[in-house]
Design an enzyme around this catalytic site. Structure first.
Site, PDB file in Angstrom:
ATOM      1  N   LYS A  11      15.237  25.943 -59.402  1.00 30.69           N
ATOM      2  CA  LYS A  11      15.847  27.024 -58.615  1.00 30.69           C
ATOM      3  C   LYS A  11      17.202  26.605 -58.022  1.00 30.69           C
ATOM      4  O   LYS A  11      17.532  25.415 -57.993  1.00 30.69           O
ATOM      5  CB  LYS A  11      14.862  27.453 -57.524  1.00 30.69           C
ATOM      6  CG  LYS A  11      13.556  28.052 -58.083  1.00 30.69           C
ATOM      7  CD  LYS A  11      12.670  28.560 -56.942  1.00 30.69           C
ATOM      8  CE  LYS A  11      11.398  29.216 -57.464  1.00 30.69           C
ATOM      9  NZ  LYS A  11      10.588  29.779 -56.355  1.00 30.69           N
ATOM     10  N   TYR A  51      11.147  39.159 -60.686  1.00 28.88           N
ATOM     11  CA  TYR A  51      10.177  39.087 -59.588  1.00 28.88           C
ATOM     12  C   TYR A  51       9.615  40.462 -59.216  1.00 28.88           C
ATOM     13  O   TYR A  51       9.111  40.638 -58.111  1.00 28.88           O
ATOM     14  CB  TYR A  51      10.807  38.418 -58.365  1.00 28.88           C
ATOM     15  CG  TYR A  51      10.880  36.905 -58.481  1.00 28.88           C
ATOM     16  CD1 TYR A  51       9.716  36.122 -58.423  1.00 28.88           C
ATOM     17  CD2 TYR A  51      12.084  36.242 -58.640  1.00 28.88           C
ATOM     18  CE1 TYR A  51       9.770  34.748 -58.523  1.00 28.88           C
ATOM     19  CE2 TYR A  51      12.151  34.849 -58.745  1.00 28.88           C
ATOM     20  CZ  TYR A  51      10.978  34.114 -58.680  1.00 28.88           C
ATOM     21  OH  TYR A  51      11.026  32.738 -58.775  1.00 28.88           O
ATOM     22  N   ASN A 114      12.147  26.672 -52.687  1.00 29.26           N
ATOM     23  CA  ASN A 114      11.130  25.658 -52.987  1.00 29.26           C
ATOM     24  C   ASN A 114      11.307  24.984 -54.349  1.00 29.26           C
ATOM     25  O   ASN A 114      10.329  24.581 -54.979  1.00 29.26           O
ATOM     26  CB  ASN A 114       9.727  26.245 -52.795  1.00 29.26           C
ATOM     27  CG  ASN A 114       9.473  27.446 -53.682  1.00 29.26           C
ATOM     28  OD1 ASN A 114      10.332  27.815 -54.473  1.00 29.26           O
ATOM     29  ND2 ASN A 114       8.302  28.036 -53.566  1.00 29.26           N
ATOM     30  N   HIS A 117       9.989  26.953 -60.060  1.00 25.82           N
ATOM     31  CA  HIS A 117       9.022  28.007 -60.378  1.00 25.82           C
ATOM     32  C   HIS A 117       8.043  27.464 -61.395  1.00 25.82           C
ATOM     33  O   HIS A 117       8.410  26.659 -62.246  1.00 25.82           O
ATOM     34  CB  HIS A 117       9.757  29.216 -60.988  1.00 25.82           C
ATOM     35  CG  HIS A 117       8.828  30.243 -61.574  1.00 25.82           C
ATOM     36  ND1 HIS A 117       8.199  31.186 -60.800  1.00 25.82           N
ATOM     37  CD2 HIS A 117       8.397  30.439 -62.850  1.00 25.82           C
ATOM     38  CE1 HIS A 117       7.418  31.937 -61.580  1.00 25.82           C
ATOM     39  NE2 HIS A 117       7.526  31.503 -62.830  1.00 25.82           N
ATOM     40  N   GLU A 128       7.533  35.638 -68.960  1.00 23.74           N
ATOM     41  CA  GLU A 128       8.663  34.979 -68.296  1.00 23.74           C
ATOM     42  C   GLU A 128       9.519  34.219 -69.305  1.00 23.74           C
ATOM     43  O   GLU A 128      10.755  34.246 -69.237  1.00 23.74           O
ATOM     44  CB  GLU A 128       8.132  34.048 -67.198  1.00 23.74           C
ATOM     45  CG  GLU A 128       7.503  34.826 -66.050  1.00 23.74           C
ATOM     46  CD  GLU A 128       6.735  33.970 -65.060  1.00 23.74           C
ATOM     47  OE1 GLU A 128       6.225  34.530 -64.074  1.00 23.74           O
ATOM     48  OE2 GLU A 128       6.634  32.744 -65.261  1.00 23.74           O
TER      49      GLU A 128
HETATM   50  N1  UDP Z   1       8.382  33.170 -51.328  1.00 26.91           N
HETATM   51  C1  UDP Z   1       9.035  33.367 -50.116  1.00 26.91           C
HETATM   52  N2  UDP Z   1       8.270  33.568 -48.985  1.00 26.91           N
HETATM   53  C2  UDP Z   1       6.906  33.588 -49.021  1.00 26.91           C
HETATM   54  C3  UDP Z   1       6.252  33.387 -50.255  1.00 26.91           C
HETATM   55  C4  UDP Z   1       7.023  33.179 -51.385  1.00 26.91           C
HETATM   56  O1  UDP Z   1      10.258  33.365 -50.058  1.00 26.91           O
HETATM   57  O2  UDP Z   1       6.272  33.777 -47.976  1.00 26.91           O
HETATM   58  C5  UDP Z   1       9.191  32.943 -52.549  1.00 26.91           C
HETATM   59  C6  UDP Z   1       9.157  31.494 -53.033  1.00 26.91           C
HETATM   60  O3  UDP Z   1      10.432  31.151 -53.590  1.00 26.91           O
HETATM   61  C7  UDP Z   1       8.074  31.553 -54.090  1.00 26.91           C
HETATM   62  C8  UDP Z   1       8.338  32.922 -54.721  1.00 26.91           C
HETATM   63  O4  UDP Z   1       8.678  33.751 -53.617  1.00 26.91           O
HETATM   64  O5  UDP Z   1       8.171  30.482 -55.017  1.00 26.91           O
HETATM   65  C9  UDP Z   1       7.178  33.532 -55.466  1.00 26.91           C
HETATM   66  O6  UDP Z   1       6.044  33.549 -54.615  1.00 26.91           O
HETATM   67  P1  UDP Z   1       4.603  33.129 -55.142  1.00 26.91           P
HETATM   68  O7  UDP Z   1       3.619  33.547 -54.122  1.00 26.91           O
HETATM   69  O8  UDP Z   1       4.417  33.610 -56.549  1.00 26.91           O
HETATM   70  O9  UDP Z   1       4.663  31.516 -55.116  1.00 26.91           O
HETATM   71  P2  UDP Z   1       4.709  30.445 -56.317  1.00 26.91           P
HETATM   72  O10 UDP Z   1       3.910  31.006 -57.457  1.00 26.91           O
HETATM   73  O11 UDP Z   1       6.167  30.251 -56.675  1.00 26.91           O
HETATM   74  O12 UDP Z   1       4.110  29.193 -55.743  1.00 26.91           O
HETATM   75 MG    MG Z   2       4.073  32.816 -58.456  1.00 27.25          MG
END
Ligand code: UDP
Ligand code: MG
Length: 139
Positions: A11, A51, A114, A117, A128
């Site tokens: 990212k 997303y 974070n 992905h 994806e």
């Molecule tokens: N995200 C965020 N705030 C939150 C949860 C998620 O900004 O409270 C963002 C973060 O970059 C995350 C992405 O949205 O990686 C997608 O969320 P998901 O719950 O799918 O998490 P992941 O699968 O990436 O662990």
């Molecule tokens: Mg996810």
């Protein structure tokens, strides 16, 4: 091939911090083979499409702004049990909860920024990967 492929992005925060090399080294060391890879940038429209599944969540707008804020690395990876093993390698969404030694523990700034992905299912991995790569760009 079910279960053997996943899709990842390094990212914008991790790319701008200079961590592409470190993260790819961890991915290789964990036994993932790179089937397709590119340095690219999402428009905010494409970030929104990628997303779309999160469009009703409160962080959607910020997520799309952040994911289109700078270059990313997109890649398709192959390994046995790829989805689950890759989610283990990257760690929990929030780096505070990520296990020691995981990519997010080492390189994520916050739950939003974070570092990486990782797909959460075979179906999403397929969708994806196709979002970024044509069949001619994959090995
Ligand atoms: N995200 C965020 N705030 C939150 C949860 C998620 O900004 O409270 C963002 C973060 O970059 C995350 C992405 O949205 O990686 C997608 O969320 P998901 O719950 O799918 O998490 P992941 O699968 O990436 O662990
Ligand atoms: Mg996810």
């Amino acid at each position: 091939m079910a279960g053997n492929r996943t899709f990842t992005m390094i990212k914008p925060d991790a790319v701008s911090a200079g961590n592409i090399g470190n993260i790819l080294a961890m991915i290789n060391k964990a036994g993932f083979k790179i089937l397709a890879m590119k340095l690219t940038k999402l428009s905010s429209e494409n970030a929104g499409k990628f997303y779309a599944v999160h469009s009703s969540r409160p962080f959607y707008g910020e997520l799309c702004d952040y994911m289109s804020s700078g270059p990313i690395v997109a890649a398709i990876l192959e390994k046995e049990n790829a989805i689950e093993d890759f989610r283990k390698l990257i760690g929990a969404t929030d780096p505070i909860n990520a296990a020691e030694g995981t990519i997010r523990k080492l390189y994520a700034n916050s739950i939003a920024e974070n570092a990486v992905h990782g797909s959460d299912s075979d179906e999403n991995s397929q969708m994806e990967g196709s979002f970024f790569f044509s069949q001619f760009e994959r090995f």
